[in-house]
Design a protein around this motif. Structure first.
Motif, PDB file in Angstrom:
ATOM      1  N   VAL A 197       0.837  -1.196   0.000  1.00  0.00           N
ATOM      2  CA  VAL A 197       0.000   0.000   0.000  1.00  0.00           C
ATOM      3  C   VAL A 197       0.876   1.251   0.000  1.00  0.00           C
ATOM      4  N   ILE A 198       0.571   2.204  -0.867  1.00  0.00           N
ATOM      5  CA  ILE A 198       1.282   3.479  -0.919  1.00  0.00           C
ATOM      6  C   ILE A 198       0.262   4.603  -0.826  1.00  0.00           C
ATOM      7  N   GLY A 199       0.605   5.677  -0.115  1.00  0.00           N
ATOM      8  CA  GLY A 199      -0.312   6.806  -0.040  1.00  0.00           C
ATOM      9  C   GLY A 199       0.205   7.900   0.864  1.00  0.00           C
ATOM     10  N   LYS A 200      -0.492   9.020   0.856  1.00  0.00           N
ATOM     11  CA  LYS A 200      -0.120  10.182   1.660  1.00  0.00           C
ATOM     12  C   LYS A 200      -0.446   9.924   3.113  1.00  0.00           C
ATOM     13  N   SER A 201       0.519  10.166   3.977  1.00  0.00           N
ATOM     14  CA  SER A 201       0.357   9.957   5.413  1.00  0.00           C
ATOM     15  C   SER A 201       0.734  11.234   6.145  1.00  0.00           C
ATOM     16  N   SER A 202       0.414  11.287   7.451  1.00  0.00           N
ATOM     17  CA  SER A 202       0.693  12.502   8.202  1.00  0.00           C
ATOM     18  C   SER A 202       0.700  12.214   9.692  1.00  0.00           C
ATOM     19  N   ILE A 203       1.039  13.254  10.464  1.00  0.00           N
ATOM     20  CA  ILE A 203       0.918  13.231  11.909  1.00  0.00           C
ATOM     21  C   ILE A 203      -0.027  14.359  12.291  1.00  0.00           C
ATOM     22  N   PRO A 204      -0.581  14.325  13.516  1.00  0.00           N
ATOM     23  CA  PRO A 204      -1.545  15.361  13.902  1.00  0.00           C
ATOM     24  C   PRO A 204      -0.998  16.781  13.787  1.00  0.00           C
ATOM     25  N   ALA A 205       0.313  16.970  13.946  1.00  0.00           N
ATOM     26  CA  ALA A 205       0.884  18.313  13.887  1.00  0.00           C
ATOM     27  C   ALA A 205       0.757  18.930  12.505  1.00  0.00           C
ATOM     28  N   GLY A 206       0.545  18.099  11.473  1.00  0.00           N
ATOM     29  CA  GLY A 206       0.311  18.634  10.151  1.00  0.00           C
ATOM     30  C   GLY A 206       1.317  18.239   9.093  1.00  0.00           C
ATOM     31  N   GLU A 207       2.493  17.725   9.470  1.00  0.00           N
ATOM     32  CA  GLU A 207       3.458  17.301   8.463  1.00  0.00           C
ATOM     33  C   GLU A 207       2.916  16.110   7.690  1.00  0.00           C
ATOM     34  N   GLU A 208       3.113  16.116   6.360  1.00  0.00           N
ATOM     35  CA  GLU A 208       2.605  15.050   5.503  1.00  0.00           C
ATOM     36  C   GLU A 208       3.714  14.541   4.596  1.00  0.00           C
ATOM     37  N   TRP A 209       3.626  13.271   4.246  1.00  0.00           N
ATOM     38  CA  TRP A 209       4.607  12.640   3.385  1.00  0.00           C
ATOM     39  C   TRP A 209       3.944  11.497   2.630  1.00  0.00           C
ATOM     40  N   ILE A 210       4.642  10.870   1.719  1.00  0.00           N
ATOM     41  CA  ILE A 210       4.151   9.663   1.048  1.00  0.00           C
ATOM     42  C   ILE A 210       4.876   8.471   1.669  1.00  0.00           C
ATOM     43  N   ALA A 211       4.146   7.419   1.955  1.00  0.00           N
ATOM     44  CA  ALA A 211       4.729   6.244   2.610  1.00  0.00           C
ATOM     45  C   ALA A 211       4.244   4.962   1.942  1.00  0.00           C
ATOM     46  N   ALA A 212       5.045   3.916   2.099  1.00  0.00           N
ATOM     47  CA  ALA A 212       4.680   2.578   1.622  1.00  0.00           C
ATOM     48  C   ALA A 212       4.561   1.652   2.820  1.00  0.00           C
ATOM     49  N   TYR A 213       3.562   0.742   2.763  1.00  0.00           N
ATOM     50  CA  TYR A 213       3.288  -0.168   3.861  1.00  0.00           C
ATOM     51  C   TYR A 213       3.209  -1.601   3.330  1.00  0.00           C
ATOM     52  N   ASP A 214       3.727  -2.536   4.113  1.00  0.00           N
ATOM     53  CA  ASP A 214       3.724  -3.945   3.725  1.00  0.00           C
ATOM     54  C   ASP A 214       2.288  -4.458   3.639  1.00  0.00           C
ATOM     55  N   GLY A 215       1.933  -5.057   2.504  1.00  0.00           N
ATOM     56  CA  GLY A 215       0.582  -5.538   2.303  1.00  0.00           C
ATOM     57  C   GLY A 215       0.222  -6.753   3.124  1.00  0.00           C
ATOM     58  N   ARG A 216       1.216  -7.405   3.750  1.00  0.00           N
ATOM     59  CA  ARG A 216       0.915  -8.577   4.575  1.00  0.00           C
ATOM     60  C   ARG A 216       0.434  -8.204   5.966  1.00  0.00           C
ATOM     61  N   ASP A 217       0.977  -7.105   6.529  1.00  0.00           N
ATOM     62  CA  ASP A 217       0.626  -6.753   7.902  1.00  0.00           C
ATOM     63  C   ASP A 217       0.484  -5.243   8.137  1.00  0.00           C
ATOM     64  N   GLY A 218       0.736  -4.423   7.116  1.00  0.00           N
ATOM     65  CA  GLY A 218       0.570  -2.989   7.276  1.00  0.00           C
ATOM     66  C   GLY A 218       1.752  -2.263   7.889  1.00  0.00           C
ATOM     67  N   LYS A 219       2.862  -2.944   8.117  1.00  0.00           N
ATOM     68  CA  LYS A 219       4.027  -2.291   8.715  1.00  0.00           C
ATOM     69  C   LYS A 219       4.714  -1.377   7.694  1.00  0.00           C
ATOM     70  N   PRO A 220       5.266  -0.240   8.158  1.00  0.00           N
ATOM     71  CA  PRO A 220       5.906   0.711   7.238  1.00  0.00           C
ATOM     72  C   PRO A 220       7.120   0.108   6.528  1.00  0.00           C
ATOM     73  N   ILE A 221       7.292   0.477   5.259  1.00  0.00           N
ATOM     74  CA  ILE A 221       8.462   0.061   4.475  1.00  0.00           C
ATOM     75  C   ILE A 221       9.389   1.249   4.271  1.00  0.00           C
ATOM     76  N   TRP A 222       8.858   2.364   3.802  1.00  0.00           N
ATOM     77  CA  TRP A 222       9.637   3.589   3.649  1.00  0.00           C
ATOM     78  C   TRP A 222       8.704   4.788   3.662  1.00  0.00           C
ATOM     79  N   LYS A 223       9.278   5.964   3.831  1.00  0.00           N
ATOM     80  CA  LYS A 223       8.510   7.190   3.689  1.00  0.00           C
ATOM     81  C   LYS A 223       9.409   8.271   3.100  1.00  0.00           C
ATOM     82  N   THR A 224       8.808   9.189   2.378  1.00  0.00           N
ATOM     83  CA  THR A 224       9.551  10.275   1.757  1.00  0.00           C
ATOM     84  C   THR A 224       9.798  11.388   2.778  1.00  0.00           C
ATOM     85  N   ALA A 225      10.538  12.391   2.347  1.00  0.00           N
ATOM     86  CA  ALA A 225      10.670  13.596   3.152  1.00  0.00           C
ATOM     87  C   ALA A 225       9.310  14.303   3.215  1.00  0.00           C
ATOM     88  N   VAL A 226       9.175  15.242   4.126  1.00  0.00           N
ATOM     89  CA  VAL A 226       7.918  15.979   4.291  1.00  0.00           C
ATOM     90  C   VAL A 226       7.571  16.711   2.998  1.00  0.00           C
TER      91      VAL A 226
END
Length: 398
Positions: A107-136
């Motif tokens: 799974v790939i898509g835009k992610s964020s934290i409550p403070a407002g910073e956003e990035w694009i991240a990839a997640y393992d399709g078997r369990d949802g664990k993060p694989i990588w994320k881009t800079a903000v």
């Protein structure tokens, strides 16, 4: 934090903890949120004031959450308070691809934290664990005019000013960037080339490895790819009723007992699926399968009492391996959202499950050969396509 950003509307507010008076003018367009100073010993709270008025006027039920310490006065061994852990949000239509080369759909898509910073991240399709994320990402890359897609071994992010940034699909590292000179409408796959169609209906060809411009023929092929666009996916597209005649589909009111507003049109052979409302009696979401003008089957979408469900809202759906999945909301917001799955050939309801009892804001739905990925405002719920069983969740709900 000295300032916070609303994750829904983008409004920014200054935080005033009463530490010291200031005569500095408030920046235009910002409001002040006053909170109790930490030294007061009082329970944390927020006075929303103008922020609340603005959000209610816009029809948005928004809030800011201030948390107390993770343990209570009972001591270090006390149970942590709900929501005391780190929160990560997922706010995008899920884009699906094999990121780490293990043969599973990730799974790939835009992610964020409550403070407002956003990035694009990839997640393992078997369990949802993060694989990588881009800079903000920049603010323009997170606007409603921005587009994201996975094509030719690259994750493409195009901001609201027409700047395309490519990331390596395997690692998330930046590859190249290029300015298109216009806002993007969609990203698709050409013959060995990345194609970006801009809002002026011009198609731009880009080399996957370098981003170098490629001249395209006027009738160049443009196959759908996993993207943030809600109206298409590899294998199908969603169209409005104004395109029904051109596609040979029944018109808006042609099907008995149903008003069809949208249609899911698979790229291969087989039935087409009309999405709409019951035309007589109480309004209820309906779906019908057609072969040209012939109705193969039709049914109400809800698998629960239809009168307990909402009719308003966008008509979303996804299609994979002959199975059609349609989300719908309950009247009571505390009952959340549900998913219904139909056999596309027979209309048999295979399963109908509750997604959650949280927000009823959708970020989009995608399907793989094995799973359904339904994104809400801040999380992705992953269900088995065959059984409807919940497998895991990416992100956290408000």
């Amino acid at each position: 934090m000295d300032a916070v950003t609303c994750q829904y509307c983008g409004a920014r507010s200054l935080i005033d903890r009463g530490r010291k008076p200031t005569t500095a003018p408030i920046p235009q367009g910002m409001h002040v949120v006053r909170v109790v100073p930490p030294s007061s010993g009082a329970a944390p709270f927020i006075v929303l004031g103008a922020v609340t008025s603005m959000m209610v006027a816009g029809g948005v039920a928004g809030f800011l959450l201030m948390r107390a310490p993770a343990t209570s006065a009972a001591g270090a061994g006390a149970r942590p308070l709900l929501g005391s852990g780190p929160r990560t949000y997922f706010g995008d239509r899920p884009m699906l691809a094999d990121v780490n080369g293990d043969g599973a759909t990730d799974v790939i898509g835009k992610s964020s934290i409550p403070a407002g910073e956003e990035w694009i991240a990839a997640y393992d399709g078997r369990d949802g664990k993060p694989i990588w994320k881009t800079a903000v990402l920049t603010k323009d890359a997170t606007s409603h005019e921005a587009r994201r897609a996975v094509v030719a071994g690259r994750v493409i992010s195009i901001d609201g000013l027409g700047k395309a940034q490519a990331y390596d699909l395997r690692t998330g590292s930046p590859s190249w960037s290029v300015s298109l000179g216009e806002k993007a409408k969609r990203v698709c796959q050409g013959n060995g080339v990345i194609v970006v169609e801009t809002v002026d209906e011009v198609k731009h060809g880009l080399e996957p490895a370098t981003g170098a411009r490629r001249q395209l023929a006027k009738d160049a092929a443009c196959k759908p790819v996993p993207s943030s666009n809600a109206d298409e996916a590899p294998g199908y597209k969603l169209v409005g009723w104004s395109e029904f005649d051109e596609l040979g589909l029944p018109s808006l009111h042609e099907i008995e007992g149903m008003t069809a507003h949208d249609a899911l049109v698979p790229s291969g052979p087989g039935p087409r699926f009309l999405l709409g409302r019951r035309s007589k009696g109480s309004q209820v979401k309906m779906v019908a399968a057609v072969d040209k003008k012939k109705v193969l089957w039709k049914d109400v979408v809800p698998g629960v009492d239809p009168l307990t469900t909402k009719v308003m809202g966008s008509d979303e759906a996804a299609y994979e391996g002959g199975l059609l999945v349609v989300p719908y909301d309950m009247n009571d917001s505390k009952e959340g959202t549900r998913l219904a799955c139909f056999d596309g050939g027979t209309g048999k309801r295979l399963w109908d499950v509750q997604v959650h009892k949280k927000s009823q804001v959708s970020s989009g739905i995608s399907t793989s050969a094995n799973d359904v990925f339904y994104a809400t405002w801040t999380a992705v719920y992953v269900f088995s396509l065959k059984t409807g069983q919940l497998r895991y969740v990416i992100g956290t709900e408000f």
